[in-house]
Design a protein around this motif. Structure first.
Motif, PDB file in Angstrom:
ATOM      1  N   ASP A 194      11.801 -15.906  13.743  1.00 47.15           N
ATOM      2  CA  ASP A 194      10.877 -15.458  14.546  1.00 47.15           C
ATOM      3  C   ASP A 194       9.657 -14.883  15.261  1.00 47.15           C
ATOM      4  O   ASP A 194       9.087 -15.922  14.431  1.00 47.15           O
ATOM      5  CB  ASP A 194      12.091 -14.144  14.458  1.00 47.15           C
ATOM      6  CG  ASP A 194      10.735 -13.038  13.383  1.00 47.15           C
ATOM      7  OD1 ASP A 194      11.350 -11.664  13.658  1.00 47.15           O
ATOM      8  OD2 ASP A 194      10.327 -13.320  13.178  1.00 47.15           O
TER       9      ASP A 194
ATOM     10  N   LEU B 249      26.998 -14.043  18.217  1.00 49.68           N
ATOM     11  CA  LEU B 249      27.062 -13.509  16.710  1.00 49.68           C
ATOM     12  C   LEU B 249      28.252 -12.730  16.337  1.00 49.68           C
ATOM     13  O   LEU B 249      28.423 -13.570  15.032  1.00 49.68           O
ATOM     14  CB  LEU B 249      26.129 -12.487  16.336  1.00 49.68           C
ATOM     15  CG  LEU B 249      24.039 -13.345  16.255  1.00 49.68           C
ATOM     16  CD1 LEU B 249      23.527 -12.796  15.349  1.00 49.68           C
ATOM     17  CD2 LEU B 249      23.841 -14.536  15.530  1.00 49.68           C
TER      18      LEU B 249
ATOM     19  N   MET C 112      11.608 -16.876   8.011  1.00 46.12           N
ATOM     20  CA  MET C 112      12.748 -17.510   8.629  1.00 46.12           C
ATOM     21  C   MET C 112      13.837 -17.212   7.253  1.00 46.12           C
ATOM     22  O   MET C 112      13.602 -16.793   6.227  1.00 46.12           O
ATOM     23  CB  MET C 112      11.150 -18.845   7.681  1.00 46.12           C
ATOM     24  CG  MET C 112      12.445 -19.851   7.631  1.00 46.12           C
ATOM     25  SD  MET C 112      11.427 -20.888   7.362  1.00 46.12           S
ATOM     26  CE  MET C 112      11.547 -20.894   5.933  1.00 46.12           C
ATOM     27  N   MET C 113      14.354 -17.822   8.002  1.00 49.10           N
ATOM     28  CA  MET C 113      15.683 -17.917   6.789  1.00 49.10           C
ATOM     29  C   MET C 113      16.831 -19.252   7.612  1.00 49.10           C
ATOM     30  O   MET C 113      17.189 -19.615   8.402  1.00 49.10           O
ATOM     31  CB  MET C 113      16.465 -16.549   7.228  1.00 49.10           C
ATOM     32  CG  MET C 113      17.235 -15.739   6.639  1.00 49.10           C
ATOM     33  SD  MET C 113      18.561 -14.834   5.941  1.00 49.10           S
ATOM     34  CE  MET C 113      18.607 -15.725   4.475  1.00 49.10           C
TER      35      MET C 113
ATOM     36  N   SER D  29      22.553 -13.472  21.331  1.00 50.28           N
ATOM     37  CA  SER D  29      22.897 -13.760  20.082  1.00 50.28           C
ATOM     38  C   SER D  29      23.498 -12.310  20.288  1.00 50.28           C
ATOM     39  O   SER D  29      25.056 -12.523  19.529  1.00 50.28           O
ATOM     40  CB  SER D  29      21.253 -13.053  19.563  1.00 50.28           C
ATOM     41  OG  SER D  29      21.175 -11.486  19.832  1.00 50.28           O
ATOM     42  N   TYR D  30      23.470 -10.651  21.807  1.00 45.63           N
ATOM     43  CA  TYR D  30      24.625 -10.348  20.678  1.00 45.63           C
ATOM     44  C   TYR D  30      26.038 -10.403  21.110  1.00 45.63           C
ATOM     45  O   TYR D  30      27.097  -9.873  20.147  1.00 45.63           O
ATOM     46  CB  TYR D  30      23.977  -8.707  21.997  1.00 45.63           C
ATOM     47  CG  TYR D  30      22.673  -8.392  21.724  1.00 45.63           C
ATOM     48  CD1 TYR D  30      21.989  -8.651  22.445  1.00 45.63           C
ATOM     49  CD2 TYR D  30      22.544  -7.650  20.511  1.00 45.63           C
ATOM     50  CE1 TYR D  30      20.332  -8.002  21.856  1.00 45.63           C
ATOM     51  CE2 TYR D  30      21.318  -6.904  20.393  1.00 45.63           C
ATOM     52  CZ  TYR D  30      20.393  -7.303  20.578  1.00 45.63           C
ATOM     53  OH  TYR D  30      19.529  -6.817  20.297  1.00 45.63           O
TER      54      TYR D  30
ATOM     55  N   LEU E   1      20.178 -20.567   7.833  1.00 46.90           N
ATOM     56  CA  LEU E   1      21.748 -19.433   8.198  1.00 46.90           C
ATOM     57  C   LEU E   1      22.818 -20.676   8.892  1.00 46.90           C
ATOM     58  O   LEU E   1      22.037 -21.709   8.807  1.00 46.90           O
ATOM     59  CB  LEU E   1      20.892 -17.992   9.283  1.00 46.90           C
ATOM     60  CG  LEU E   1      20.049 -17.454   8.882  1.00 46.90           C
ATOM     61  CD1 LEU E   1      20.106 -16.704  10.124  1.00 46.90           C
ATOM     62  CD2 LEU E   1      21.133 -16.520   8.066  1.00 46.90           C
TER      63      LEU E   1
ATOM     64  N   TYR F 247      16.080 -20.137  11.054  1.00 45.78           N
ATOM     65  CA  TYR F 247      15.880 -19.491  11.982  1.00 45.78           C
ATOM     66  C   TYR F 247      14.663 -18.731  12.219  1.00 45.78           C
ATOM     67  O   TYR F 247      13.973 -18.509  10.581  1.00 45.78           O
ATOM     68  CB  TYR F 247      17.300 -18.111  12.334  1.00 45.78           C
ATOM     69  CG  TYR F 247      16.239 -16.753  13.069  1.00 45.78           C
ATOM     70  CD1 TYR F 247      15.905 -16.091  12.284  1.00 45.78           C
ATOM     71  CD2 TYR F 247      17.355 -17.193  14.145  1.00 45.78           C
ATOM     72  CE1 TYR F 247      16.021 -14.746  13.340  1.00 45.78           C
ATOM     73  CE2 TYR F 247      17.126 -15.829  14.877  1.00 45.78           C
ATOM     74  CZ  TYR F 247      16.321 -14.625  14.483  1.00 45.78           C
ATOM     75  OH  TYR F 247      16.337 -13.318  14.994  1.00 45.78           O
TER      76      TYR F 247
END
Lengths: 158, 204
Positions: free
Chosen positions: A120, A141, A125-126, A137-138, A128, A118
């Motif tokens: 932004d 997730l 960066m991650m 996403s709301y 996941l 991921y």
């Protein structure tokens, strides 16, 4: 804002994106393809500022391809993701930043595992198990927090 | 919203008797949405040297990478590992180079020097160093951490007690901050080993 989402399982990753390009309440295009394949096992889904998405993704895709041409083997997903992060971070503090949010999905042939990154628009960066960009996403997730399992999907459930 | 509280997080480091501990929370979030639960802000810079970068997540990663580049070159040229004081000096130098366009991180350095004496140091975002004798804190929950550390810390704590003290300080401070928490990781650095432990926190 456009929604892209990704879910990582043991041997594969599902990436999904909407196909709308809009300016506020006006939909400009219904059939946008937000996916950019970088190599045989690497796919990037991008959303954000219209021109930036195409320019940045093509730049990354061509550089990944160049690496393969120069070295005869492909960049791993982790290396490609870190390269992309470096490009985005460098552009952040330069004349004009690329305003793109992206998800990068890859299957590493050597480590034999799937990786989902991921990133932004600020280049954080991650890696996941599941992630999403945009207003979607709301909703998504929370669902995935409750029901995600990394094993195989029961057939027919997406 | 302030840039330093865009991602949230907190790091604390404490001195003990011939040991140091450094701890961070594990939340990766964007404003009020939590995205990841394994974003450790602490990185290893040497066999007994750790550094944490709370602040803007992208700069956490960028500053860590830029410093790794500088320490790699140092170790190649000098043919020895970088010591905590020198490393802290490098951190301050890197940050001040960007005095008028800073990296939005407030690094915390913790390590044992060549004589196994503890060393801790914290910086503001433009590289002002602060190397006290007790503890340092940084991040969005730093005020809560100051309160916890001031009450719990005593001089000459052994490794086990230091672990308890730093864990309680971090966990309770993060519980009072909406954008920190979601898990914690504690590193206790002693002269012959480094112990890494995950600490359970409130997952909200």
């Amino acid at each position: 804002m456009e929604c892209i989402l990704g879910i990582r399982f043991n041997d594969f990753i599902l990436l999904a994106a909407d196909t709308i390009d809009s300016r506020s309440i006006v939909v400009m295009k219904h059939d946008v393809d937000k996916f950019f394949p970088l190599s045989k096992n690497l796919l990037m889904a991008v959303c954000g500022e219209s021109g930036d998405t195409t320019q940045f993704s093509e730049y990354i895709a061509k550089n990944v391809h160049l690496y393969k041409m120069k070295n005869d083997y492909e960049l791993s997903p982790r290396a490609s993701a870190n390269f992309t992060r470096r490009m985005l971070a460098d552009s952040l503090r330069s004349r004009e930043r690329y305003n793109v949010n992206l998800l990068m999905a890859g299957y590493d042939e050597v480590e034999k595992k799937a990786e989902l990154y991921y990133m932004d628009y600020l280049a954080s960066m991650m890696e996941l198990p599941y992630c999403a960009h945009g207003y979607g996403s709301y909703f998504v997730l929370g669902c995935l927090d409750a029901y995600y399992k990394p094993g195989k999907l029961p057939s027919g459930v997406v | 919203m302030s840039i330093m509280s865009y991602n949230g997080g907190g790091v604390v480091a404490m001195k003990g008797k011939e040991c140091v501990a450094i701890a961070s929370d594990l939340r990766f979030g964007i404003q009020l949405q939590t995205i990841g639960l394994d974003f450790d802000k602490i990185f290893q810079a040497g066999p007994k040297l750790y550094v944490g970068f709370p602040g803007l997540a992208t700069d956490t990663q960028t500053v860590h990478q830029r410093l790794k580049f500088r320490t790699n070159l140092y170790e190649l040229r000098e043919n020895r590992k970088v010591s905590p004081k020198v490393y802290a000096s490098m951190v301050g130098n890197l940050l001040y180079e960007h005095r008028f366009g800073p990296y939005f991180v407030e690094p915390v350095v913790a390590g044992l020097d060549a004589n196994n004496q503890p060393y801790i140091c914290a910086f503001d975002l433009i590289g002002c160093a602060n190397a006290p004798d007790d503890f340092v804190v940084a991040g969005t929950c730093e005020e809560q951490m100051y309160g916890m550390c001031e009450s719990l810390w005593k001089p000459d704590l052994g490794p086990e007690e230091l672990f308890e003290v730093i864990s309680q300080a971090l966990v309770n401070a993060c519980d009072r901050d909406a954008i920190s928490g979601w898990g914690a990781r504690v590193y206790v650095i002693e002269k012959d080993k480094v112990t890494v432990r995950n600490v359970r926190t409130r997952m909200d």
